[in-house]
Design a protein around this motif. Structure first.
Motif, PDB file in Angstrom:
ATOM      1  N   ARG A 164      48.333 -29.087  -4.180  1.00 12.13           N
ATOM      2  CA  ARG A 164      47.951 -28.254  -5.323  1.00 12.13           C
ATOM      3  C   ARG A 164      47.475 -29.074  -6.511  1.00 12.13           C
ATOM      4  O   ARG A 164      46.864 -28.531  -7.440  1.00 12.13           O
ATOM      5  CB  ARG A 164      49.119 -27.367  -5.751  1.00 12.13           C
ATOM      6  N   PHE A 165      47.762 -30.398  -6.514  1.00 16.15           N
ATOM      7  CA  PHE A 165      47.368 -31.228  -7.655  1.00 16.15           C
ATOM      8  C   PHE A 165      46.335 -32.293  -7.308  1.00 16.15           C
ATOM      9  O   PHE A 165      45.943 -33.067  -8.181  1.00 16.15           O
ATOM     10  CB  PHE A 165      48.599 -31.917  -8.256  1.00 16.15           C
ATOM     11  N   LYS A 166      45.879 -32.347  -6.067  1.00 16.52           N
ATOM     12  CA  LYS A 166      44.938 -33.394  -5.679  1.00 16.52           C
ATOM     13  C   LYS A 166      43.651 -33.330  -6.491  1.00 16.52           C
ATOM     14  O   LYS A 166      42.992 -34.345  -6.716  1.00 16.52           O
ATOM     15  CB  LYS A 166      44.613 -33.294  -4.190  1.00 16.52           C
ATOM     16  N   PHE A 167      43.311 -32.115  -6.953  1.00 18.17           N
ATOM     17  CA  PHE A 167      42.069 -31.946  -7.715  1.00 18.17           C
ATOM     18  C   PHE A 167      42.343 -31.489  -9.142  1.00 18.17           C
ATOM     19  O   PHE A 167      41.484 -30.873  -9.778  1.00 18.17           O
ATOM     20  CB  PHE A 167      41.144 -30.971  -6.996  1.00 18.17           C
ATOM     21  N   ALA A 168      43.513 -31.807  -9.645  1.00 19.70           N
ATOM     22  CA  ALA A 168      43.835 -31.502 -11.044  1.00 19.70           C
ATOM     23  C   ALA A 168      42.879 -32.261 -11.956  1.00 19.70           C
ATOM     24  O   ALA A 168      42.461 -33.382 -11.641  1.00 19.70           O
ATOM     25  CB  ALA A 168      45.279 -31.890 -11.345  1.00 19.70           C
ATOM     26  N   PRO A 169      42.497 -31.663 -13.099  1.00 17.55           N
ATOM     27  CA  PRO A 169      41.559 -32.340 -14.002  1.00 17.55           C
ATOM     28  C   PRO A 169      41.985 -33.761 -14.384  1.00 17.55           C
ATOM     29  O   PRO A 169      41.145 -34.666 -14.429  1.00 17.55           O
ATOM     30  CB  PRO A 169      41.542 -31.413 -15.226  1.00 17.55           C
ATOM     31  N   ALA A 170      43.278 -33.973 -14.642  1.00 23.03           N
ATOM     32  CA  ALA A 170      43.735 -35.312 -15.027  1.00 23.03           C
ATOM     33  C   ALA A 170      43.630 -36.300 -13.871  1.00 23.03           C
ATOM     34  O   ALA A 170      43.439 -37.508 -14.088  1.00 23.03           O
ATOM     35  CB  ALA A 170      45.171 -35.257 -15.536  1.00 23.03           C
ATOM     36  N   VAL A 171      43.753 -35.815 -12.650  1.00 26.36           N
ATOM     37  CA  VAL A 171      43.584 -36.676 -11.473  1.00 26.36           C
ATOM     38  C   VAL A 171      42.130 -37.096 -11.346  1.00 26.36           C
ATOM     39  O   VAL A 171      41.814 -38.273 -11.129  1.00 26.36           O
ATOM     40  CB  VAL A 171      44.050 -35.949 -10.188  1.00 26.36           C
ATOM     41  N   ILE A 172      41.241 -36.132 -11.505  1.00 29.36           N
ATOM     42  CA  ILE A 172      39.806 -36.405 -11.372  1.00 29.36           C
ATOM     43  C   ILE A 172      39.286 -37.269 -12.512  1.00 29.36           C
ATOM     44  O   ILE A 172      38.528 -38.225 -12.300  1.00 29.36           O
ATOM     45  CB  ILE A 172      39.007 -35.081 -11.314  1.00 29.36           C
ATOM     46  N   GLU A 173      39.686 -36.941 -13.737  1.00 27.84           N
ATOM     47  CA  GLU A 173      39.095 -37.590 -14.909  1.00 27.84           C
ATOM     48  C   GLU A 173      39.811 -38.872 -15.330  1.00 27.84           C
ATOM     49  O   GLU A 173      39.190 -39.745 -15.950  1.00 27.84           O
ATOM     50  CB  GLU A 173      39.085 -36.607 -16.088  1.00 27.84           C
ATOM     51  N   MET A 174      41.115 -38.996 -15.018  1.00 34.65           N
ATOM     52  CA  MET A 174      41.877 -40.163 -15.476  1.00 34.65           C
ATOM     53  C   MET A 174      42.573 -40.902 -14.342  1.00 34.65           C
ATOM     54  O   MET A 174      43.282 -41.872 -14.587  1.00 34.65           O
ATOM     55  CB  MET A 174      42.933 -39.723 -16.502  1.00 34.65           C
TER      56      MET A 174
END
Length: 220
Positions: free
Chosen positions: A104-114
């Motif tokens: 559920r968090f693999k594509f979280a914004p903070a994962v993608i951007e930071m």
């Protein structure tokens, strides 16, 4: 209306009230606030995390009032850590040791951007029981924290909530909050969404009643 639809309707109206509390708290006028900055720095220092922030969950975005280790910014709300964090039952902390291992968090914004891998957060809960956002810790490598660190995070989140919950913040930002609530109400009226109109009208009246003594004091 079946039980599922009824439950969804209640959740929607509760979220409307939460969003109204975000507006009327005055937190959107607290970008770079010195006290919140000290709390965020303290949270990072005491836990050894390289990044920390006070994140406010609005309708469709996350707004960082203050951040440590990186520049404050906005993230989209869908699929985000902080959106999940304010929905944890009982306002318990959200603990993500490695986002890459949690679908559920693999594509979280903070994962993608930071490139965030670890995320720990405690909600910022108002005196009347609404989670405005989180005090969160972030790292670009997987990590676990112990019970003592989580307890300290929750305590510091309480301190941040108390800073946000002060009446002068609401008074200073009242004009914007009232205008925004009225705008949202007009859209709801146009859409003939009676339930939303009723909630926003009640929230507006509650806010104006809360402000009344301070307005009278200012004019006397």
């Amino acid at each position: 209306m079946n039980e599922t639809n009824c439950g969804n309707a209640v959740e929607t109206l509760t979220e409307l009230r939460r969003q109204a509390r975000v507006l009327t708290s005055g937190v959107f006028g607290m970008g770079g606030d010195a006290e919140l900055s000290r709390i965020v720095e303290q949270a990072a220092a005491e836990t050894g995390f390289p990044f920390a922030a006070v994140s406010i969950v609005d309708r469709s975005r996350l707004w960082l009032a203050v951040a440590y280790g990186f520049d404050p910014r906005e993230f989209s709300r869908p699929d985000s850590f902080c959106d999940a964090a304010i929905q944890v039952p009982g306002f318990a902390p959200l603990c993500v040791a490695d986002a890459w291992r949690e679908p559920r968090f693999k594509f979280a914004p903070a994962v993608i951007e930071m490139n965030v891998r670890a995320y720990y957060a405690a909600p910022l809960v108002t005196s009347d029981g609404f989670a405005l956002g989180t005090l969160c810790l972030l790292d670009q490598k997987p990590r676990k924290v112990d019970a003592a660190a989580l307890e300290r995070l929750v305590s510091l989140a309480g301190n941040a909530s108390a800073v946000i919950d002060r009446m002068p913040n609401a008074v200073a930002y009242a004009e914007y909050a009232i205008a925004e609530l009225c705008t949202r109400m007009r859209f709801a009226v146009a859409e003939q969404d009676d339930a939303t109109v009723a909630v926003l009208d009640e929230e507006l009246r509650l806010f104006e009643a809360k402000l009344a003594p301070h307005w009278h004091a200012a004019s006397s």
